[in-house]
Design an enzyme around this catalytic site. Structure first.
Site, PDB file in Angstrom:
ATOM      1  N   SER A 108      -6.581   4.034   4.285  1.00 24.17           N
ATOM      2  CA  SER A 108      -5.766   2.650   3.021  1.00 24.17           C
ATOM      3  C   SER A 108      -6.596   1.664   2.593  1.00 24.17           C
ATOM      4  CB  SER A 108      -4.545   1.457   3.707  1.00 24.17           C
ATOM      5  OG  SER A 108      -3.817   1.263   3.233  1.00 24.17           O
ATOM      6  N   SER A 147       0.699  -1.007  -0.128  1.00 22.75           N
ATOM      7  CA  SER A 147      -0.310  -0.174  -0.234  1.00 22.75           C
ATOM      8  C   SER A 147       0.910   1.352  -0.003  1.00 22.75           C
ATOM      9  CB  SER A 147      -1.314  -0.145   0.791  1.00 22.75           C
ATOM     10  OG  SER A 147      -2.510  -0.473   0.810  1.00 22.75           O
ATOM     11  N   LYS A 162       2.957   5.936   6.250  1.00 26.48           N
ATOM     12  CA  LYS A 162       1.713   5.542   5.471  1.00 26.48           C
ATOM     13  C   LYS A 162       2.452   3.426   5.790  1.00 26.48           C
ATOM     14  CE  LYS A 162      -1.726   3.949   2.864  1.00 26.48           C
ATOM     15  NZ  LYS A 162      -1.843   2.705   4.086  1.00 26.48           N
ATOM     16  N   LYS A 176       0.490   3.739  -2.509  1.00 24.74           N
ATOM     17  CA  LYS A 176      -0.623   4.883  -2.035  1.00 24.74           C
ATOM     18  C   LYS A 176      -0.040   6.359  -2.599  1.00 24.74           C
ATOM     19  CE  LYS A 176      -4.110   2.003  -0.992  1.00 24.74           C
ATOM     20  NZ  LYS A 176      -4.460   0.825   0.436  1.00 24.74           N
TER      21      LYS A 176
END
Length: 390
Positions: free
Chosen positions: A113, A58, A222, A61
């Protein structure tokens, strides 16, 4: 007695020397790849397998977020498709047909997320995943300078053709952090969420950002996980001296990515600081003069001893005590004096130069003649005064 005294002094000085060595030695990292950089200058402070091809999960992102912020209108309203609503993995539970502002989708994707939010962003911006992938990769190369990255989806679910490196992710994050809207969302700990299917509060998954793993100075982050990528983590942090970006990829356990991140940040904080090259600074070297080209440029300096030198090609290099190049800055040769001199020569015709020369010589002779006349007049006056006295 003297030997005993020397031994006692050595004993007491040893802990201090040991602590200093502990601060400056490279951190021991468990994760397969890791990097910590100065967020402002981009200088690499420590790296492990930073150019190795890895799966980001992720952390993808981060790319989707800054791409949407810089290429879309955050006030636009996106309509959620069936595919987006049914995407697997972490979601913010968007429903088919729901209408959501683009900024809210970015928030749901980056904070909580949401894979459904990521998919909706891609569809809204480019219509389909193929077009999104092509446009995103072109943008990442041209805007952020990434060379070893290929993303085929907006969320980071595993695909063998979806990869990057720790070094590229650090470059990407540093680039994104220059954007105020990105920084705000990236650093958000919680956000009230009013959706068609539920009203709730979404929270960041980053344990250091929300305080579950204590560490002073964390400003954003993140998380990521898929089986093939394992645990991944991006973190930004700062103190009074420097802003840092840390990336760790492929650790088996969450505790490892957080411990590795703390080691990277502590190493950066203890050993480096950010300074500025002024737009007015001048750097002489080998008869030439270099400047930053009229810009203020962030540079990273070791806190201990370091060396600065300018190469034959005009690069300012900053080296640590171990001889490692901490940063290399491209300078521009200042040719202003040369240009002015050349212009003066070409703007005037040779005849005009000659006329000017003889005019100056004539003026000098004329002034010298006046000086001689005045001198003779003064001498005659003195002689008359002497005769009168006699």
């Amino acid at each position: 007695m003297k030997n005993l005294l020397a031994f006692i002094l050595l004993l007491f000085s040893f802990p201090t020397a040991y602590a200093a060595a502990e601060e400056t030695k490279d951190p021991e990292i468990i994760s397969e790849a890791a990097i910590v950089t100065d967020s402002e200058s981009g200088a690499v402070l420590y790296a492990k397998n930073a150019d190795k091809k890895m799966y980001p999960a992720s952390l993808t992102k981060i790319a989707t977020a800054i791409y949407a912020i810089e290429n879309g209108d955050l006030n636009d309203i996106a309509t959620i498709s069936k595919k987006a609503a049914e995407v697997e993995g972490t979601r913010v539970y968007l429903e088919e047909g729901e209408k959501v502002p683009l900024k809210k989708l970015v928030q749901g994707m980056l904070i909580n997320s949401g894979n459904d939010a990521a998919w909706s962003i891609a569809e809204h911006l480019d219509g389909n995943m193929k077009a999104f992938s092509e446009n995103l990769n072109r943008y990442l190369e041209e805007s952020a300078g990434l060379k070893n990255t290929q993303f085929v989806n907006p969320h980071g679910l595993y695909d063998e053709n979806h990869y990057t490196t720790a070094g590229d992710l650090a470059k990407l994050t540093n680039y994104a952090l220059k954007n105020e809207t990105f920084r705000e969302i990236y650093g958000t700990k919680e956000l009230k969420w009013a959706g068609k299917s539920w009203d709730t509060t979404i929270f960041t998954h980053h344990r250091m950002l929300k305080g579950e793993v204590p560490f002073e100075g964390v400003t954003g982050g993140k998380t990521g996980f898929v089986d093939e990528a394992k645990q991944t983590l991006a973190t930004s942090a700062e103190n009074d001296s420097i802003k840092l970006t840390a990336i760790v990829l492929k650790a088996d356990f969450k505790r490892d990515i957080y411990n590795d991140t703390k080691k990277l940040l502590n190493y950066g904080f203890r050993n480096f600081e950010t300074a500025k090259l002024s737009s007015t600074d001048v750097f002489p070297s080998d008869g030439k003069t270099y400047t930053t080209g009229g810009e203020n440029v962030a540079i990273t300096l070791p806190k201990g001893n370091y060396e600065e030198n300018i190469t034959a090609k005009g690069k300012l290099q900053i080296k640590g005590e171990d001889g490692r190049i901490i940063q290399s800055v491209e300078l521009l040769e200042d040719k202003q004096d040369e240009v002015v001199s050349s212009k003066l020569k070409t703007d005037k015709e040779p005849e005009k130069e000659t006329t000017g020369y003889y005019g100056r010589v004539g003026l000098t002779i004329f002034l010298f003649g006046i000086f001689i006349l005045l001198l003779r007049k003064n001498l005659k006056a003195k002689a008359r005064r002497r005769r009168r006295r006699v």
